[in-house]
Write a protein that holds these residues in place. Structure first.
Motif, PDB file in Angstrom:
ATOM      1  N   ALA A 163       2.649 -18.462  10.804  1.00  0.00           N
ATOM      2  CA  ALA A 163       1.371 -18.815  10.188  1.00  0.00           C
ATOM      3  C   ALA A 163       1.582 -19.583   8.890  1.00  0.00           C
ATOM      4  CB  ALA A 163       0.561 -17.540   9.924  1.00  0.00           C
ATOM      5  N   ALA A 164       2.616 -19.216   8.133  1.00  0.00           N
ATOM      6  CA  ALA A 164       2.915 -19.938   6.893  1.00  0.00           C
ATOM      7  C   ALA A 164       3.301 -21.377   7.201  1.00  0.00           C
ATOM      8  CB  ALA A 164       4.028 -19.231   6.134  1.00  0.00           C
ATOM      9  N   LEU A 165       4.096 -21.580   8.228  1.00  0.00           N
ATOM     10  CA  LEU A 165       4.487 -22.935   8.617  1.00  0.00           C
ATOM     11  C   LEU A 165       3.270 -23.792   8.968  1.00  0.00           C
ATOM     12  CD1 LEU A 165       7.614 -22.181  10.834  1.00  0.00           C
ATOM     13  CD2 LEU A 165       7.604 -23.547   8.738  1.00  0.00           C
ATOM     14  N   LYS A 166       2.237 -23.166   9.489  1.00  0.00           N
ATOM     15  CA  LYS A 166       1.048 -23.894   9.912  1.00  0.00           C
ATOM     16  C   LYS A 166       0.009 -24.017   8.799  1.00  0.00           C
ATOM     17  CE  LYS A 166       1.763 -22.648  14.736  1.00  0.00           C
ATOM     18  NZ  LYS A 166       1.342 -21.831  15.898  1.00  0.00           N
ATOM     19  N   GLY A 167       0.384 -23.572   7.582  1.00  0.00           N
ATOM     20  CA  GLY A 167      -0.472 -23.795   6.430  1.00  0.00           C
ATOM     21  C   GLY A 167      -1.568 -22.788   6.180  1.00  0.00           C
ATOM     22  N   ALA A 192       8.273 -14.879  -1.342  1.00  0.00           N
ATOM     23  CA  ALA A 192       6.953 -15.463  -1.096  1.00  0.00           C
ATOM     24  C   ALA A 192       7.104 -16.937  -0.738  1.00  0.00           C
ATOM     25  CB  ALA A 192       6.066 -15.307  -2.329  1.00  0.00           C
ATOM     26  N   VAL A 193       6.530 -17.340   0.394  1.00  0.00           N
ATOM     27  CA  VAL A 193       6.668 -18.717   0.868  1.00  0.00           C
ATOM     28  C   VAL A 193       5.348 -19.225   1.441  1.00  0.00           C
ATOM     29  CG1 VAL A 193       9.135 -18.516   1.399  1.00  0.00           C
ATOM     30  CG2 VAL A 193       7.435 -17.939   3.148  1.00  0.00           C
ATOM     31  N   ALA A 194       5.196 -20.535   1.412  1.00  0.00           N
ATOM     32  CA  ALA A 194       4.056 -21.196   2.055  1.00  0.00           C
ATOM     33  C   ALA A 194       4.475 -22.623   2.378  1.00  0.00           C
ATOM     34  CB  ALA A 194       2.826 -21.165   1.165  1.00  0.00           C
ATOM     35  N   SER A 195       3.642 -23.313   3.114  1.00  0.00           N
ATOM     36  CA  SER A 195       3.970 -24.682   3.512  1.00  0.00           C
ATOM     37  C   SER A 195       3.731 -25.647   2.354  1.00  0.00           C
ATOM     38  CB  SER A 195       3.112 -25.094   4.700  1.00  0.00           C
ATOM     39  OG  SER A 195       1.755 -25.238   4.285  1.00  0.00           O
ATOM     40  N   PRO A 196       4.395 -26.807   2.352  1.00  0.00           N
ATOM     41  CA  PRO A 196       4.127 -27.830   1.327  1.00  0.00           C
ATOM     42  C   PRO A 196       2.660 -28.251   1.305  1.00  0.00           C
ATOM     43  CG  PRO A 196       6.144 -28.337   2.524  1.00  0.00           C
ATOM     44  CD  PRO A 196       5.500 -27.195   3.245  1.00  0.00           C
ATOM     45  N   ASP A 197       2.035 -28.337   2.480  1.00  0.00           N
ATOM     46  CA  ASP A 197       0.628 -28.728   2.546  1.00  0.00           C
ATOM     47  C   ASP A 197      -0.262 -27.709   1.836  1.00  0.00           C
ATOM     48  OD1 ASP A 197       1.246 -31.003   3.942  1.00  0.00           O
ATOM     49  OD2 ASP A 197       0.736 -30.168   5.914  1.00  0.00           O
ATOM     50  N   TYR A 198       0.071 -26.421   1.987  1.00  0.00           N
ATOM     51  CA  TYR A 198      -0.735 -25.397   1.323  1.00  0.00           C
ATOM     52  C   TYR A 198      -0.656 -25.554  -0.191  1.00  0.00           C
ATOM     53  CZ  TYR A 198      -2.487 -20.998  -0.439  1.00  0.00           C
ATOM     54  OH  TYR A 198      -3.207 -20.057  -1.149  1.00  0.00           O
ATOM     55  N   PHE A 199       0.570 -25.736  -0.698  1.00  0.00           N
ATOM     56  CA  PHE A 199       0.717 -25.862  -2.151  1.00  0.00           C
ATOM     57  C   PHE A 199       0.215 -27.211  -2.675  1.00  0.00           C
ATOM     58  CE2 PHE A 199       4.088 -22.430  -1.837  1.00  0.00           C
ATOM     59  CZ  PHE A 199       3.291 -21.476  -2.454  1.00  0.00           C
ATOM     60  N   GLY A 227      12.928 -27.712   3.693  1.00  0.00           N
ATOM     61  CA  GLY A 227      11.684 -28.180   3.098  1.00  0.00           C
ATOM     62  C   GLY A 227      10.447 -27.874   3.903  1.00  0.00           C
ATOM     63  N   GLU A 228      10.593 -27.180   5.036  1.00  0.00           N
ATOM     64  CA  GLU A 228       9.429 -26.832   5.854  1.00  0.00           C
ATOM     65  C   GLU A 228       8.572 -25.756   5.184  1.00  0.00           C
ATOM     66  OE1 GLU A 228      10.406 -26.692  10.296  1.00  0.00           O
ATOM     67  OE2 GLU A 228      12.404 -26.630   9.360  1.00  0.00           O
ATOM     68  N   LEU A 229       9.209 -24.941   4.344  1.00  0.00           N
ATOM     69  CA  LEU A 229       8.495 -23.948   3.553  1.00  0.00           C
ATOM     70  C   LEU A 229       8.929 -24.079   2.099  1.00  0.00           C
ATOM     71  CD1 LEU A 229       8.633 -20.724   5.773  1.00  0.00           C
ATOM     72  CD2 LEU A 229       6.630 -22.154   5.326  1.00  0.00           C
ATOM     73  N   VAL A 230       8.052 -23.696   1.194  1.00  0.00           N
ATOM     74  CA  VAL A 230       8.344 -23.720  -0.233  1.00  0.00           C
ATOM     75  C   VAL A 230       8.342 -22.282  -0.749  1.00  0.00           C
ATOM     76  CG1 VAL A 230       7.575 -24.491  -2.510  1.00  0.00           C
ATOM     77  CG2 VAL A 230       7.308 -25.995  -0.511  1.00  0.00           C
TER      78      VAL A 230
END
Length: 298
Positions: A234-238, A168-175, A256-259
């Protein structure tokens, strides 16, 4: 039935499998009118209606479907025996049809088979990239490539890749805007990307396991895809949390582009296998393909 009528049966089989006179005619290299006339002649000669025609589609009648199921394996056996004669050539030759997922193609199959095609120019390879599960016998494939847990039990299966896992991954901005989940059940409060399963049309339930406890979580969110590659973008784009093969995002997580979250809930499971009916295994060209894909000591 006279010997000269067997060609008509082959043409009927092409229409029944393609469910289209247009596609079948293109496949056979004949005109649509010639094909239509031949099928009508076959139905008249047999005294049975074999196909139901509409303006948009073609389907087999009950009698036609019975004929298709009877013909398909017999003609397949003949093709197999003819292909086996290629063994007497200097180099393996023939056409091989594979069905596989986009991730299986990118991560395992293409890196291994690219050099093989250069070494064996007489081998023709058709790759049908489809994230659904196909019936390789009914759909006319020589083999399928799927995860070990999805392989049909009556098939020969050869491992072609290592164990892997979904993460499971998402962008730093999302988190930054949404607290990272510490337990799979907390995903229910997040914007998660769903995966539409090709066969059956249902949504994939995210699978987790820790200390012997298994969980399947049905997530919700704004986006639904049928391929992991679009989910990563899509995850990279938040747009939310994606659940994708680890190999697709290792570099992005490292940079660090995805968490990545819920790491301890994401176990490994059997990787990709090539599977096929036993009648295919002795074909020289097919053996070249299987040997090239084989992983480690099987």
């Amino acid at each position: 039935m006279a010997k000269e009528d067997f060609n008509d049966l082959l043409w009927f089989l092409a229409v029944a499998e393609e469910r289209s006179f247009t596609r079948a005619a293109a496949k056979l290299g004949i005109t649509q009118s010639t094909l239509s006339h031949t099928i009508k002649r076959l139905e008249t000669r047999m005294g049975i209606r074999l196909l139901m025609r509409t303006t948009r589609s073609v389907a087999t009648t009950e009698a036609g479907e019975r004929l298709r199921q009877s013909l398909a394996p017999r003609f397949a056996e003949i093709e197999t025996e003819i292909a086996a004669l290629m063994e007497f050539r200097d180099k393996p030759a023939g056409s091989i049809r594979l069905t596989l997922s986009d991730h299986g193609f990118e991560s395992i199959v293409w890196p291994k088979l690219g050099p093989v095609l250069a070494a064996y120019p007489d081998i023709k390879l058709e790759l049908s990239i489809d994230n659904g599960l196909r019936n390789i016998v009914e759909d006319g494939f020589d083999a399928g490539i799927r995860l070990g847990e999805s392989v049909e039990k009556d098939m020969i299966a050869v491992r072609i890749g290592p164990d892997w896992r979904m993460v499971a991954v998402a962008s730093p901005d999302y988190f930054a805007a949404h607290p990272a989940p510490l337990h799979p059940q907390e995903l229910i409060g997040h914007n998660c990307m769903n995966m539409r399963q090709t066969r059956g049309g249902g949504l994939y339930a995210w699978e987790f396991e820790k200390d012997g406890q298994e969980l399947r979580v049905r997530v919700d969110g704004q986006l639904t895809f049928n391929t992991s590659y679009a989910m990563v973008d899509a995850a990279l784009k938040g747009y939310g949390i994606a659940f994708v093969p680890e190999s697709l995002v290792e570099r992005l997580v490292a940079s660090g582009e995805l968490v990545q979250v819920l790491d301890d809930w994401c176990p490994k499971f059997p990787g990709y296998y090539i599977y096929y009916p036993s009648r295919r295994q002795n074909l020289p060209a097919f053996k070249v393909i299987v040997d090239a894909l084989r992983y480690g000591e099987v």
